[in-house]
Design a protein around this motif. Sequence first.
Motif, PDB file in Angstrom:
ATOM      1  N   SER A  49       0.845  -1.187   0.000  1.00  0.00           N
ATOM      2  CA  SER A  49       0.000   0.000   0.000  1.00  0.00           C
ATOM      3  C   SER A  49       0.879   1.234   0.000  1.00  0.00           C
ATOM      4  O   SER A  49       1.878   1.303   0.724  1.00  0.00           O
ATOM      5  CB  SER A  49      -0.901   0.011   1.242  1.00  0.00           C
ATOM      6  OG  SER A  49      -1.548   1.251   1.378  1.00  0.00           O
ATOM      7  N   VAL A  52      -3.595   5.526   2.100  1.00  0.00           N
ATOM      8  CA  VAL A  52      -4.919   5.050   2.482  1.00  0.00           C
ATOM      9  C   VAL A  52      -5.732   4.744   1.228  1.00  0.00           C
ATOM     10  O   VAL A  52      -5.807   5.561   0.306  1.00  0.00           O
ATOM     11  CB  VAL A  52      -5.632   6.101   3.353  1.00  0.00           C
ATOM     12  CG1 VAL A  52      -7.071   5.680   3.617  1.00  0.00           C
ATOM     13  CG2 VAL A  52      -4.887   6.296   4.662  1.00  0.00           C
ATOM     14  N   THR A  55      -3.677   0.496  -2.920  1.00  0.00           N
ATOM     15  CA  THR A  55      -2.952  -0.752  -2.783  1.00  0.00           C
ATOM     16  C   THR A  55      -2.626  -1.314  -4.158  1.00  0.00           C
ATOM     17  O   THR A  55      -3.231  -0.927  -5.164  1.00  0.00           O
ATOM     18  CB  THR A  55      -3.777  -1.792  -1.996  1.00  0.00           C
ATOM     19  OG1 THR A  55      -4.949  -2.138  -2.736  1.00  0.00           O
ATOM     20  CG2 THR A  55      -4.171  -1.266  -0.623  1.00  0.00           C
ATOM     21  N   ARG A  68      -6.746  -0.996   3.339  1.00  0.00           N
ATOM     22  CA  ARG A  68      -6.110   0.007   4.199  1.00  0.00           C
ATOM     23  C   ARG A  68      -7.046   1.205   4.296  1.00  0.00           C
ATOM     24  O   ARG A  68      -7.066   2.065   3.413  1.00  0.00           O
ATOM     25  CB  ARG A  68      -4.744   0.423   3.645  1.00  0.00           C
ATOM     26  CG  ARG A  68      -3.954   1.267   4.640  1.00  0.00           C
ATOM     27  CD  ARG A  68      -2.556   1.495   4.133  1.00  0.00           C
ATOM     28  NE  ARG A  68      -1.765   2.310   5.037  1.00  0.00           N
ATOM     29  CZ  ARG A  68      -0.637   2.885   4.691  1.00  0.00           C
ATOM     30  NH1 ARG A  68      -0.158   2.740   3.466  1.00  0.00           N
ATOM     31  NH2 ARG A  68       0.028   3.611   5.559  1.00  0.00           N
ATOM     32  N   THR A  71      -4.226   5.115   7.938  1.00  0.00           N
ATOM     33  CA  THR A  71      -2.776   5.081   7.736  1.00  0.00           C
ATOM     34  C   THR A  71      -2.127   3.985   8.561  1.00  0.00           C
ATOM     35  O   THR A  71      -1.203   3.316   8.098  1.00  0.00           O
ATOM     36  CB  THR A  71      -2.158   6.433   8.130  1.00  0.00           C
ATOM     37  OG1 THR A  71      -2.695   7.452   7.296  1.00  0.00           O
ATOM     38  CG2 THR A  71      -0.643   6.422   7.991  1.00  0.00           C
ATOM     39  N   ASP A  73      -3.283   1.055   9.789  1.00  0.00           N
ATOM     40  CA  ASP A  73      -3.693  -0.342   9.711  1.00  0.00           C
ATOM     41  C   ASP A  73      -3.701  -0.877   8.284  1.00  0.00           C
ATOM     42  O   ASP A  73      -4.210  -0.222   7.358  1.00  0.00           O
ATOM     43  CB  ASP A  73      -5.097  -0.530  10.299  1.00  0.00           C
ATOM     44  CG  ASP A  73      -5.121  -0.355  11.803  1.00  0.00           C
ATOM     45  OD1 ASP A  73      -6.130   0.155  12.322  1.00  0.00           O
ATOM     46  OD2 ASP A  73      -4.141  -0.732  12.454  1.00  0.00           O
ATOM     47  N   PHE A  74      -3.169  -2.080   8.135  1.00  0.00           N
ATOM     48  CA  PHE A  74      -3.126  -2.748   6.834  1.00  0.00           C
ATOM     49  C   PHE A  74      -3.549  -4.188   7.071  1.00  0.00           C
ATOM     50  O   PHE A  74      -2.880  -4.922   7.804  1.00  0.00           O
ATOM     51  CB  PHE A  74      -1.705  -2.660   6.272  1.00  0.00           C
ATOM     52  CG  PHE A  74      -1.576  -3.018   4.825  1.00  0.00           C
ATOM     53  CD1 PHE A  74      -0.390  -3.575   4.352  1.00  0.00           C
ATOM     54  CD2 PHE A  74      -2.585  -2.773   3.906  1.00  0.00           C
ATOM     55  CE1 PHE A  74      -0.222  -3.883   3.004  1.00  0.00           C
ATOM     56  CE2 PHE A  74      -2.432  -3.084   2.566  1.00  0.00           C
ATOM     57  CZ  PHE A  74      -1.245  -3.639   2.116  1.00  0.00           C
TER      58      PHE A  74
END
Lengths: 114, 113
Positions: A49, A52, A55, A68, A71, A73-74
């Motif tokens: 990614s 935000v 990806t 995502r 910012t 968390d993925f």
Amino acid sequence: DAGITQSPRHKVTETGTPVTLRCHQTENHRYMYWYRQDPGHGLRLIHYSYGVKDTDKGEVSDGYSVSRSKTEDFLLTLESATSSQTSVYFCAISAGGGEGSKQFFGPGTRLTVL
Amino acid sequence: AQKITQTQPGMFVQEKEAVTLDCTYDTSDQSYGLFWYKQPSSGEMIFLIYQGSYDEQNATEGRYSLNFQKARKSANLVISASQLGDSAMYFCALDSNDYKLSFGAGTTVTVRA
């Protein structure tokens, strides 16, 4: 140490079940990555990614999806886990650009698909 | 296509001696970066050293140095004065200016007392 956590750290699941792995960072880095590590292959990029909701696929993306929404968390999702997805999964982050492209890694998640 | 080649699956080195880990790479980009990571038996990935393609001097970080030969497309890692704690798997990685790393298969180093 870079603030990267992965959850869960270990998971055993059955073939055909959905699985979601979470990567959380506190560094506010733009780039986030998911890799898998298998013997003899080093680390192979699954998805990454660059912001935000931005990806793209890596070299071994089949059977995986990512999201995502923030910012920090993925998420990596295996829609229907298969035994070939048994592996150690690493999340990584980077700020991007020159030496800034160096990636910092989370502790890894060991996933076993029975 | 694999962009990074590490030809040594495993190496033994005597404590206090130096060891060289080989890495060759393939890219058509003029601007790129090379990285080395260490993975001890505990599993974490630890960044060791970085070399940019335009850097004129070889990178050094403490006991780690990178022998960068651009024309040969090689980026060998040299660990001087090996310690028992250096026993680990070592990975070479390439960033072809696209913020993604391609990793080699790794070299296992075992340091003997």
